[in-house]
Design an enzyme around this catalytic site. Structure first.
Site, PDB file in Angstrom:
ATOM      1  N   ARG A  39      -1.220  18.215 -11.338  1.00 40.69           N
ATOM      2  CA  ARG A  39      -1.897  18.306 -12.628  1.00 40.69           C
ATOM      3  C   ARG A  39      -2.290  19.738 -12.973  1.00 40.69           C
ATOM      4  O   ARG A  39      -2.239  20.147 -14.116  1.00 40.69           O
ATOM      5  CB  ARG A  39      -3.130  17.402 -12.606  1.00 40.69           C
ATOM      6  N   LYS A  86       1.845   0.362 -10.818  1.00 38.80           N
ATOM      7  CA  LYS A  86       1.784  -1.101 -10.740  1.00 38.80           C
ATOM      8  C   LYS A  86       0.620  -1.600 -11.597  1.00 38.80           C
ATOM      9  O   LYS A  86      -0.335  -2.197 -11.119  1.00 38.80           O
ATOM     10  CB  LYS A  86       1.630  -1.553  -9.290  1.00 38.80           C
ATOM     11  N   GLY A  98       7.714  -3.235  -4.708  1.00 40.17           N
ATOM     12  CA  GLY A  98       7.797  -3.582  -3.290  1.00 40.17           C
ATOM     13  C   GLY A  98       6.614  -3.107  -2.483  1.00 40.17           C
ATOM     14  O   GLY A  98       5.826  -2.273  -2.927  1.00 40.17           O
ATOM     15  N   ALA A 157       1.466   4.175   0.933  1.00 41.28           N
ATOM     16  CA  ALA A 157       1.958   5.556   0.967  1.00 41.28           C
ATOM     17  C   ALA A 157       1.939   6.147   2.371  1.00 41.28           C
ATOM     18  O   ALA A 157       2.938   6.719   2.830  1.00 41.28           O
ATOM     19  CB  ALA A 157       1.140   6.421   0.006  1.00 41.28           C
ATOM     20  N   LYS A 197       0.535  -9.066  -7.973  1.00 37.36           N
ATOM     21  CA  LYS A 197      -0.033  -8.913  -6.633  1.00 37.36           C
ATOM     22  C   LYS A 197      -1.378  -8.206  -6.672  1.00 37.36           C
ATOM     23  O   LYS A 197      -2.290  -8.551  -5.920  1.00 37.36           O
ATOM     24  CB  LYS A 197       0.957  -8.228  -5.695  1.00 37.36           C
ATOM     25  N   ASP A 235       4.932  -7.811  -1.577  1.00 31.66           N
ATOM     26  CA  ASP A 235       3.890  -6.825  -1.859  1.00 31.66           C
ATOM     27  C   ASP A 235       2.499  -7.444  -1.722  1.00 31.66           C
ATOM     28  O   ASP A 235       1.557  -6.801  -1.239  1.00 31.66           O
ATOM     29  CB  ASP A 235       4.096  -6.278  -3.272  1.00 31.66           C
ATOM     30  N   ASN A 288      -7.755  -3.276  -3.822  1.00 31.03           N
ATOM     31  CA  ASN A 288      -7.901  -4.386  -4.753  1.00 31.03           C
ATOM     32  C   ASN A 288      -8.671  -5.549  -4.139  1.00 31.03           C
ATOM     33  O   ASN A 288      -9.532  -6.147  -4.795  1.00 31.03           O
ATOM     34  CB  ASN A 288      -6.517  -4.846  -5.230  1.00 31.03           C
TER      35      ASN A 288
END
Length: 364
Positions: free
Chosen positions: A39, A113, A141, A145, A195, A246, A258
């Site tokens: 950035r 996502k 998928g 990371a 997901k 996933d 999440n």
């Protein structure tokens, strides 16, 4: 080990978050001349000096052949562009890509996502409206990371242009990463959206029992499945790596953002405070309200997704949310006519999107 790449493509990854950085590392390993764009120039300078993204991907040494620049450098040399940005930034970025020198017919790959505000569009569809669907691809998928750069992942490269999907698949295969090819970017992206929402729903319900948590996740997937068919997606995309695979990875991950966000909601923590508690942005908190809106606009019966959106907003007490999950019975009419709706949607999209074809591999 870096393998020589006969197609000699230049790839640019825009966005140096954890996933964008990991993808850039893999592309460099796969033999592409890869640039990771940050950035700010200050961020780029720090990463060039340390050869590490200490904030988002600590402990991972960046390959010497990976160029690191700020977005100010532009995209005039790019032959593949990967967008490692939050879905909320997609619209603004799309407007800027050509201003930054993106050449006509260069494929653009969406990797977020989530959904694009205000109406919950898929990133690949926003890109397709600007560039045409044959230039656009999406990645899905199970791909945490940190683990991806060390032990591999199971990606899905999806594009309505099979040639573009094949190109991306081959790049990741050369980097030692399992990658499935798909011609269903809408289904692949909706798998990732489902997901995230399902993991949040399961986390919010887990304290009431595993049965309730499983029911919450199952309802979310069923409602998104119906929506996927209406958009012309292949429902089996949600059953494979991009959806169920996933979800399992997220559900088992000890540090799933999440799921943890759902647990904090159940503890009464306001959604605005959750990213601070988690230490990172939680995309599902933004995605679920957009998903509920998109399902409503499409006429999909989605009581559980809608209830989860209300829980996030603080408009539905946890007890009422749990009761909704336990008592909702999916309508048997949900599955009738899905094949017809899917076929109709595919024809509609084929007529709507008539963008220029990307240049075949090796011709740029």
């Amino acid at each position: 080990m870096v393998l020589p790449n006969p197609i000699a493509r230049r790839a640019v990854v825009v966005g140096a978050g954890s996933f964008g950085t990991a993808i850039a590392v893999l592309l460099a390993r796969g033999g592409l001349r890869t640039t990771l764009q940050t950035r700010t120039e200050a961020q780029a300078e720090e990463m060039r000096e340390t050869r590490e993204n200490a904030r988002y991907l600590p402990g991972v040494e960046l390959p010497q052949e990976l160029r690191i620049e700020s977005v100010e450098t532009g995209l005039s040399r790019a032959e593949l562009v990967f967008l490692g940005l939050p879905s909320s930034a997609v619209t603004a970025t799309v407007r800027e890509l050509e201003e930054r020198g993106l050449r006509k017919r260069v494929p653009v790959v969406a990797m977020s996502k989530g959904l694009v505000p205000p109406d919950g569009q898929l990133p690949s569809r926003v890109l397709a409206q600007q560039f045409g669907p044959l230039r656009v691809a999406a990645i899905g998928g199970p791909a945490h990371a940190q683990e991806m750069v060390a032990d591999g992942a199971a990606l899905v490269a999806a594009s309505e242009n099979a040639q573009v999907a094949d190109l991306i698949q081959q790049v990741f295969l050369r980097a030692g990463v399992v990658c499935e090819k798909s011609i269903d970017p809408v289904g692949v992206e909706l798998g990732g959206v489902a997901k995230n929402a399902a993991a949040l729903a399961a986390g919010a319900t887990e304290a009431q029992g595993l049965n309730a948590a499983g029911a919450a996740a199952g309802h979310i997937f069923a409602e998104v499945w119906d929506y996927a068919a209406r958009l012309g997606a292949r429902p089996q995309s949600l059953l494979g790596l991009a959806g169920i695979g996933d979800l399992v990875a997220t559900a088992l991950a000890p540090h799933s953002r999440n799921r943890r966000a759902g647990e904090l909601l159940a503890e009464g923590v306001p959604s605005a405070e959750i990213p601070v508690r988690v230490g990172q942005a939680v995309e599902a908190l933004e995605t679920v309200p957009l998903l509920a809106r998109a399902l409503s606009l499409a006429g999909v019966q989605a009581p559980v997704t809608s209830g989860l959106s209300q829980l996030i907003a603080g408009d539905l007490p946890l007890q009422d949310w749990t009761e909704l999950v336990r008592t909702t019975v999916p309508s048997p009419n949900r599955w009738r006519g899905q094949s017809r709706r899917a076929a109709t949607a595919r024809v509609r999209d084929a007529l709507r999107f008539k963008g220029p074809n990307p240049i075949p591999p090796g011709d740029i």
